[in-house]
Design an enzyme around this catalytic site. Structure first.
Site, mmCIF file in Angstrom:
data_model
loop_
_atom_site.group_PDB
_atom_site.id
_atom_site.type_symbol
_atom_site.label_atom_id
_atom_site.label_comp_id
_atom_site.label_asym_id
_atom_site.label_seq_id
_atom_site.Cartn_x
_atom_site.Cartn_y
_atom_site.Cartn_z
ATOM 1 N N TYR A 40 -1.852 -6.366 14.346
ATOM 2 C CA TYR A 40 -2.371 -7.460 13.529
ATOM 3 C C TYR A 40 -3.297 -8.345 14.360
ATOM 4 C CZ TYR A 40 1.174 -6.090 10.131
ATOM 5 O OH TYR A 40 1.935 -5.369 9.226
ATOM 6 N N ASN A 59 -4.042 -6.379 -0.112
ATOM 7 C CA ASN A 59 -4.952 -5.240 -0.254
ATOM 8 C C ASN A 59 -4.759 -4.535 -1.600
ATOM 9 O OD1 ASN A 59 -6.577 -2.998 0.107
ATOM 10 N ND2 ASN A 59 -5.238 -2.007 1.608
ATOM 11 N N CYS A 85 -4.447 -0.198 5.190
ATOM 12 C CA CYS A 85 -3.570 -1.220 5.760
ATOM 13 C C CYS A 85 -2.343 -0.612 6.445
ATOM 14 C CB CYS A 85 -3.158 -2.232 4.697
ATOM 15 S SG CYS A 85 -2.484 -1.536 3.185
ATOM 16 N N HIS A 86 -2.043 0.668 6.159
ATOM 17 C CA HIS A 86 -0.925 1.323 6.840
ATOM 18 C C HIS A 86 -1.210 1.534 8.323
ATOM 19 C CE1 HIS A 86 -3.607 4.601 5.541
ATOM 20 N NE2 HIS A 86 -3.176 5.255 6.613
ATOM 21 N N GLU A 103 -1.433 11.417 9.462
ATOM 22 C CA GLU A 103 -2.757 11.307 10.064
ATOM 23 C C GLU A 103 -2.766 11.824 11.503
ATOM 24 O OE1 GLU A 103 -4.549 7.473 9.665
ATOM 25 O OE2 GLU A 103 -4.342 7.446 7.470
#
Length: 249
Positions: free
Chosen positions: A182, A205, A213-214, A240
C-alpha cells in the site's frame, strides 16, 4: 444478484474535457525498479505489455449532453466463481466478485473454464471486451497483450480525485505477476503518506481484476483484505505467479 438483461440506469453526468489520463507522477519507483517515466506512453503494464488505445482517454468514455444509458448485465462463470458484470454501450460499470469459501479445485487450463452463463444475448461491446479479457486472464494469459481493455464508465473513474489517481497508477504500473505494498503504491501515485488512502481506494475499486487491486498487499508480505475474500486474493496472486513462470519458458 442482479439478473442478466437490461434496465434504465441514470449514469453519472458527463464531464467535458475529462480525459481519464492520470496526472503526472511525482518521483517514485515501479515494482520492477524502473521509474514511472520509463514506461512508454500508451503502454499498459497491468498485463503482458498490453497496449492501450492511443491514450487512456479511451478508457473513460464520455459523450456530451448525455445523462442516461441502458445498463446491461452478464455473468461470467470463472474459476473463482460467478463474476457479475454490468455496463452500457459507453463503457464498463462494475465487476462484482463472489465470496470464495473454498479454493477452486484444479487449475484454469482451457477456455471451457470461463463462459458467459447469463446475458450473452444482449452484451454491449464493452461487456464483450470485458468477458474476452477475463477469459484470457484466467485461461490464456499469453493472449492478453492482443486484447483491448473495455472502456470504463463509472463515476469514480471520471472524477478528479486521489482515488482515481491511485487506480490509474495501479492499472498502468503494476504488472501481471507483480505485487506492491500500500505504501509503495502511495509513492507511485504521488503521496508517500497516503498508504491508508490507498487502502480506501482499493476498497472502492469498481472494476476488480482488470484494475488489479489484488496485487496490493501489506508491507509484511501478508495478502491483506480483498472484496472477494482473502482466499480469492491469494488464488489470483498464485495464478499470476504460476502463469508468469510458464510464459517465461
Amino acid at each position: 444478484m442482479p439478473g442478466a438483461g437490461s434496465r434504465g440506469l441514470a449514469c453519472p453526468a458527463r464531464l467535458s474535457g475529462l480525459t481519464g489520463r492520470p496526472g503526472r507522477l511525482r518521483p517514485g519507483r515501479r515494482p520492477d525498479g524502473k521509474s514511472p517515466s520509463s514506461v512508454a506512453p500508451g503502454t499498459l503494464s497491468g498485463g503482458f505489455s498490453a497496449v492501450l488505445p492511443p491514450s487512456l482517454r479511451g478508457q473513460v468514455s464520455s459523450k456530451e449532453g448525455e445523462s442516461q444509458c441502458e445498463e446491461k448485465h452478464a455473468v461470467l462463470l470463472s474459476p473463482v466463481g460467478k463474476l457479475e458484470i454490468s455496463g452500457c454501450e459507453t463503457g464498463l460499470h462494475e465487476i462484482k466478485l463472489p465470496k470464495m469459501s473454498v479454493l477452486p479445485s484444479g487449475r484454469a487450463e482451457s477456455s471451457a473454464a470461463c463462459e458467459v452463463c447469463e446475458g450473452a444475448e444482449e452484451m454491449t461491446e464493452p461487456l464483450k471486451q470485458c468477458t474476452a479479457w477475463l477469459r484470457a486472464y484466467f485461461c490464456e494469459p499469453a493472449r492478453m497483450a492482443s486484447l483491448p481493455l473495455p472502456a470504463f464508465h463509472h463515476p469514480l473513474l471520471r472524477r478528479d480525485s486521489f482515488t482515481r489517481q491511485v487506480l490509474w497508477t495501479l492499472l498502468r504500473d503494476v504488472k501481471f505477476g507483480e505485487a506492491v505494498s500500500y505504501k509503495q503504491l502511495a509513492v507511485l501515485a504521488g503521496n508517500s503518506r497516503a498508504a491508508r488512502a490507498v487502502g480506501g481506494a482499493m476498497r472502492s475499486n469498481p472494476i476488480p481484476i482488470i484494475i488489479p487491486c489484488h496485487r496490493v498487499i501489506c508491507s509484511s508480505g501478508q495478502s491483506g483484505n480483498y472484496g472477494g475474500g482473502n482466499l480469492m486474493k491469494e488464488w489470483l496472486l498464485s495464478h499470476e505467479k504460476l502463469q508468469k513462470e510458464k510464459l517465461a519458458y
